[in-house]
Write a protein that holds these residues in place. Structure first.
Motif, short mmCIF file in Angstrom:
data_model
loop_
_atom_site.label_atom_id
_atom_site.label_comp_id
_atom_site.label_asym_id
_atom_site.label_seq_id
_atom_site.Cartn_x
_atom_site.Cartn_y
_atom_site.Cartn_z
N VAL A 694 75.06 84.94 -7.76
CA VAL A 694 75.90 85.78 -8.62
C VAL A 694 76.64 86.80 -7.75
CG1 VAL A 694 75.93 87.40 -10.55
CG2 VAL A 694 74.30 85.48 -10.53
N THR A 695 77.95 86.90 -7.95
CA THR A 695 78.77 87.84 -7.17
C THR A 695 79.08 89.09 -7.99
OG1 THR A 695 80.89 86.93 -7.92
CG2 THR A 695 79.84 85.87 -6.02
N LYS A 696 79.52 90.13 -7.30
CA LYS A 696 79.90 91.37 -7.98
C LYS A 696 81.09 91.15 -8.90
CE LYS A 696 77.99 94.93 -4.96
NZ LYS A 696 78.27 96.17 -4.19
N GLY A 697 81.97 90.25 -8.48
CA GLY A 697 83.13 89.95 -9.33
C GLY A 697 82.71 89.37 -10.67
N ALA A 702 81.55 90.16 -16.59
CA ALA A 702 80.55 90.16 -17.67
C ALA A 702 80.46 91.55 -18.30
CB ALA A 702 79.19 89.73 -17.13
N THR A 703 80.48 92.59 -17.48
CA THR A 703 80.41 93.96 -18.00
C THR A 703 81.62 94.27 -18.86
OG1 THR A 703 79.14 94.67 -16.06
CG2 THR A 703 80.24 96.39 -17.35
N ALA A 704 82.79 93.89 -18.35
CA ALA A 704 84.02 94.16 -19.10
C ALA A 704 84.03 93.40 -20.42
CB ALA A 704 85.24 93.78 -18.25
N PHE A 705 83.57 92.17 -20.42
CA PHE A 705 83.54 91.35 -21.64
C PHE A 705 82.61 91.98 -22.69
CE2 PHE A 705 81.48 88.05 -24.17
CZ PHE A 705 82.58 87.45 -24.77
N ASN A 706 81.44 92.40 -22.25
CA ASN A 706 80.49 92.99 -23.21
C ASN A 706 80.98 94.34 -23.73
OD1 ASN A 706 78.16 91.12 -23.48
ND2 ASN A 706 78.03 91.37 -21.25
N ASP A 707 81.66 95.08 -22.87
CA ASP A 707 82.27 96.32 -23.33
C ASP A 707 83.30 96.04 -24.41
OD1 ASP A 707 80.72 97.75 -21.59
OD2 ASP A 707 82.31 98.06 -20.09
N TRP A 708 84.10 95.00 -24.20
CA TRP A 708 85.15 94.64 -25.15
C TRP A 708 84.56 94.22 -26.50
CZ3 TRP A 708 86.59 89.30 -26.38
CH2 TRP A 708 87.65 89.22 -27.29
N THR A 709 83.46 93.41 -26.46
CA THR A 709 82.86 92.96 -27.72
C THR A 709 82.24 94.11 -28.51
OG1 THR A 709 80.78 92.43 -26.60
CG2 THR A 709 82.39 90.64 -26.83
N ARG A 710 81.91 95.22 -27.82
CA ARG A 710 81.37 96.39 -28.51
C ARG A 710 82.48 97.36 -28.94
NH1 ARG A 710 78.56 97.12 -23.89
NH2 ARG A 710 79.27 99.29 -23.81
N GLY A 711 83.70 97.03 -28.55
CA GLY A 711 84.81 97.93 -28.88
C GLY A 711 84.94 99.06 -27.90
N ALA A 712 84.25 98.95 -26.76
CA ALA A 712 84.28 100.03 -25.77
C ALA A 712 85.27 99.75 -24.65
CB ALA A 712 82.88 100.25 -25.18
N LYS A 729 83.69 88.47 -3.88
CA LYS A 729 82.61 87.48 -3.82
C LYS A 729 81.34 88.04 -3.20
CE LYS A 729 85.61 83.44 -3.76
NZ LYS A 729 85.97 82.17 -3.06
N GLU A 730 81.31 89.34 -3.00
CA GLU A 730 80.09 89.95 -2.46
C GLU A 730 78.94 89.74 -3.44
OE1 GLU A 730 78.40 94.36 -1.15
OE2 GLU A 730 80.51 94.09 -1.69
N ARG A 731 77.77 89.39 -2.88
CA ARG A 731 76.62 89.14 -3.75
C ARG A 731 76.24 90.41 -4.52
NH1 ARG A 731 75.00 85.62 0.56
NH2 ARG A 731 74.77 83.49 -0.19
N TYR A 732 75.94 90.21 -5.79
CA TYR A 732 75.59 91.35 -6.63
C TYR A 732 74.17 91.80 -6.38
CZ TYR A 732 74.85 94.19 -10.77
OH TYR A 732 74.56 95.23 -11.63
N TYR A 733 73.25 90.82 -6.22
CA TYR A 733 71.84 91.15 -6.07
C TYR A 733 71.50 91.38 -4.61
CZ TYR A 733 71.17 89.82 -10.92
OH TYR A 733 71.23 89.75 -12.28
N ALA A 734 70.64 92.33 -4.38
CA ALA A 734 70.25 92.65 -3.00
C ALA A 734 69.43 91.54 -2.37
CB ALA A 734 69.46 93.96 -2.97
#
Length: 742
Positions: A694-697, A702-712, A729-734
């Motif tokens: 999983v990458t940071k991108g 995913a964060t932006a999509f969930n914000d949108w579905t909540r109206g945020a 493409k930087e890895r999200y998880y350490a």
């Protein structure tokens, strides 16, 4: 490099460079020839000598420079010059060109290669000197093998030029005829029965050539022997251990007439002195250790009355309970003739048996399988043999527990028995000359086991070399050296566990001229055939893996190839071989370790999961160990796995299956595992791989999509993040993997 070599190198490089720089490859295609056929044939008719000379020179140049196009030129020769002249031209031009490449390789590289790798190439050089012409002929006879590679590699050896030229001329002749004839049919530029027949023959020629080659080799090997007119048996198997039993079982199952010869105990080392008794003793030792640590299980106090002699009697009872599985009665019932006695191979088809009751029999057989197993290796340490050391064969006879035990060896046998005796109450000192115990495993696993050994009271002496054994005043003294200092270790018994040697002496191999390897195992090919094609060998007699399960694995090839090899033979497959060392913690492995991957230059990713985090392990108070998985770099393809912890030998089977059948970590992650089990650790290791992909991108989207579905947030933000995702493409998880080339 001398000036002459530099000049030759420049000329060769210029020729090869010009070929590709000026795109000359376009002229070496059937399409080009078809387009220019009329012109070429017209020029041939008006200038036959010049056409022949130019074609000959071009062919020599192409093969001499190892350029692509020789196959097309061979077909063209048939189309332009016909079968007879085409064969003559190609036969001599190809041989001259091949010899030119051979000489260039020798002139430029042989001295350097032999000087740098001469010690490693000694076996190859000896083989070339002994039977070089035959092996070259074998390679030339099969057109599927890249001829240009043969030219270059053979130039690095000591093969005489004359031998190379003559053998190449003869060896390539049959293939030349086939290809030139195909060219005569191509010259018609229509589908004809002859053209179809030529290409069919091209397809089957390598197979036919191999059969001819095998027949020629067999004829040479068997030249001094008189073959019986008929045979009493299809197979004689020498040795009643794991390998021999499986070979005989398979042969009997397909209704072959098979005789099994065993001079001692059926079941071999595994049943009588190896796997079975050692695991029975380890079980007793583990039970005592659990009682000793009863507080870990909420038991305030627990004691056990232990008697070493009774524990050893239990070991023998376990052996006796399993013994019927490998008994004479069982195998006789399966249709195997079992003879108790000593076998000696007296010819490729006869085995003389000296029966244990004094009688003698001579058996004639179509095939022979050598499954003679192995024996403990006693190193040439001064005084060791005189001290009558214990080893895996005689250990099970003792009934008095040694109070002080020195174990020589830090491999699987030494480690298993050192820990078992320590937990039974002996004061154990383990001596290993390498820098660590269990050197075939990665360092962290070695240290994990060594740490537990020290907790069990074992004095683990690594980097210590035993130099002498003395007997003084009724006690045994092992003298060891460490960093130049000498140390004396007093003990009651010495257990020698430094490895095993194959049983290859006294069975007639010497008299028949069956060669052995440097390790004194029977030398076999990829079909497990020894020097004589009808004599096979398997199990510890051949190595390289001295395990019961690999003995059974190789036995299958001996049985099937021996009985049905005239129709179809199978090359032995060592690609997925698992094993386990039954210490506490158990250590099991399949495929590459990280150490081996680095040594071989394999690019990899590594993912680890600590069993201290596993619910079942915590519930059992066994929360220690590690799952370590290696994958091909950037992929979920498993190339190796090592597991240390409870039941490691059981839970690694999932990775063995995955490697065998090409299942990646993603499939393991998607498989339902029962909760709570130790096998869940496999899924969690796969989960760590998944998280690393999983990458940071992706997470930003995913964060932006969930914000949108909540109206945020707005849809535009989601789209913008998605468009920018490929750039982040930087890895999200350490928990990112370690790369083999980092």
């Amino acid at each position: 490099m001398k000036a002459g070599k530099i000049l030759v190198f420049i000329v060769l490089l210029a020729g090869i460079g010009a070929f590709f720089a000026f795109d000359l490859k376009q002229y070496f295609s059937l399409e080009y020839f078809q387009g220019q056929r009329a012109v070429l044939e017209g020029y041939r008719d008006s200038h036959p000598v010049q056409t022949t000379a130019v074609f000959f020179a071009v062919y020599v140049l192409v093969t001499g420079l190892s350029l692509p196009g020789a196959t097309i030129l061979t077909l063209v020769a048939g189309a332009l010059f016909g079968l007879v002249w085409g064969v003559i031209l190609v036969s001599f031009a190809s041989t001259i060109g091949a010899t030119t490449a051979f000489l260039a390789s020798r002139y430029l590289l042989r001295d350097w290669v032999q000087g740098k790798f001469g010690d490693k190439l000694k076996t190859i050089n000896d083989g070339i000197e002994r039977e070089g012409a035959f092996y070259l002929f074998a390679l030339r006879l099969v057109p599927a093998f890249p001829f240009f590679l043969i030219n270059l590699v053979m130039g690095l050896t000591k093969m005489p030029v004359r031998t190379y030229f003559i053998t190449s001329q003869i060896g390539m002749f049959a293939g030349t005829i086939v290809y030139v004839y195909a060219g005569t049919q191509l010259g018609q530029f229509k589908i004809s029965p002859g053209l179809v027949a030529a290409f069919v023959f091209l397809g089957i020629f390598p197979l036919a050539a191999k059969k001819v080659l095998d027949a020629l080799k067999a004829r040479k090997v068997y030249a001094k022997w008189t073959r019986p007119a008929s045979y009493d048996r299809n197979m004689v198997v020498i040795g009643g251990g794991s390998a021999g039993l499986v070979t005989a079982y398979i042969a009997a199952a397909v209704k072959a007439k098979v005789t099994l010869i065993e001079r001692h105990k059926m079941g071999g080392d595994c049943l009588n002195t190896g796997c079975v008794p050692s695991k029975a003793l380890i079980k007793t030792a583990k039970l005592l250790n659990q009682i000793k640590h009863s507080k870990d299980y909420g038991v305030k106090s627990a004691t056990a009355e232990f008697d070493f002699a009774e524990a050893m009697e239990r070991v023998q009872k376990v052996v006796a309970d399993i013994e019927p599985h490998d008994s004479v009665a069982r195998y006789t019932g399966l249709g195997v003739e079992v003879l108790k006695g000593t076998a000696k191979i007296t010819s490729p088809w006869t085995v003389e048996v000296t029966l244990n009751d004094g009688g003698k029999q001579t058996l004639t057989t179509k095939n022979i399988t050598i499954a003679t197993g192995g024996k403990p290796f006693i190193p040439p340490i001064p005084g060791l043999r005189e001290a009558n050391p214990l080893h895996s064969d005689n250990l099970w006879e003792i009934r008095k527990q040694p109070k002080r035990l020195v174990v020589l060896g830090g491999g699987p046998i030494g480690c298993e028995l050192a820990q078992a005796f320590a937990r039974l109450g002996s004061k154990v000192t383990q001596v290993e000359m390498a820098p660590r115990i269990m050197t075939k495993e990665d360092p962290e696993f070695s240290e994990m086991v060594a740490k537990r050994f020290r907790e069990d009271g074992i004095d683990v002496l690594v980097d210590h070399k035993a130099t002498e054994v003395r007997v003084e005043g009724g006690e045994k003294i092992v003298v060891v050296q460490h960093q130049g200092a000498e140390k004396r270790i007093a003990c009651d018994e010495i257990l020698c566990a430094v490895g095993r040697a194959a049983n290859t002496q006294g069975f007639g191999l010497e008299e028949l001229g069956i060669p052995l390897t440097k390790q004194k195992t029977v030398e076999v090919n990829e079909y497990l055939q020894a020097h004589y094609p009808n004599i096979y060998a398997c199990g510890d007699a051949i190595g390289p893996y001295q395990f019961t399960h690999t003995a059974s694995h190789t036995a299958w090839y001996c049985a099937v190839n021996g009985l049905f090899g005239r129709f179809k033979s199978f090359k032995v497959d060592y690609s997925v071989i698992p094993w386990a060392t039954f210490t506490d913690p158990e250590v099991a492995r399949v495929g590459l370790s990280e150490t081996e991957a680095k040594e071989k230059g394999v690019k990899y990713d590594v993912f680890t999961y600590g069993i201290d985090d596993l619910d079942r392990a915590i519930a059992d108070s066994e929360n220690h160990g590690l799952v370590k998985v290696l994958t091909a770099a950037g992929s979920d393809k498993i190339i190796g796995c090592t597991i240390a912890g409870p039941n490691a030998g059981e839970i690694i089977v999932e990775f063995v299956t995955a490697m065998k059948y090409g299942i990646g970590l993603n499939k393991i992650l998607g498989t339902i595992h029962i909760y709570p089990t130790y096998a869940e650790s496999n899924k969690y290791a796969a989960g760590i791989w998944k998280r690393s992909t999983v990458t940071k991108g992706q997470m930003e989207v995913a964060t932006a999509f969930n914000d949108w579905t909540r109206g945020a947030g707005g849809l535009g933000t989601v789209i913008a993040k998605a468009l920018a995702m490929s750039g982040n493409k930087e890895r999200y998880y350490a928990a990112a993997p370690t790369h083999g080339d980092d």
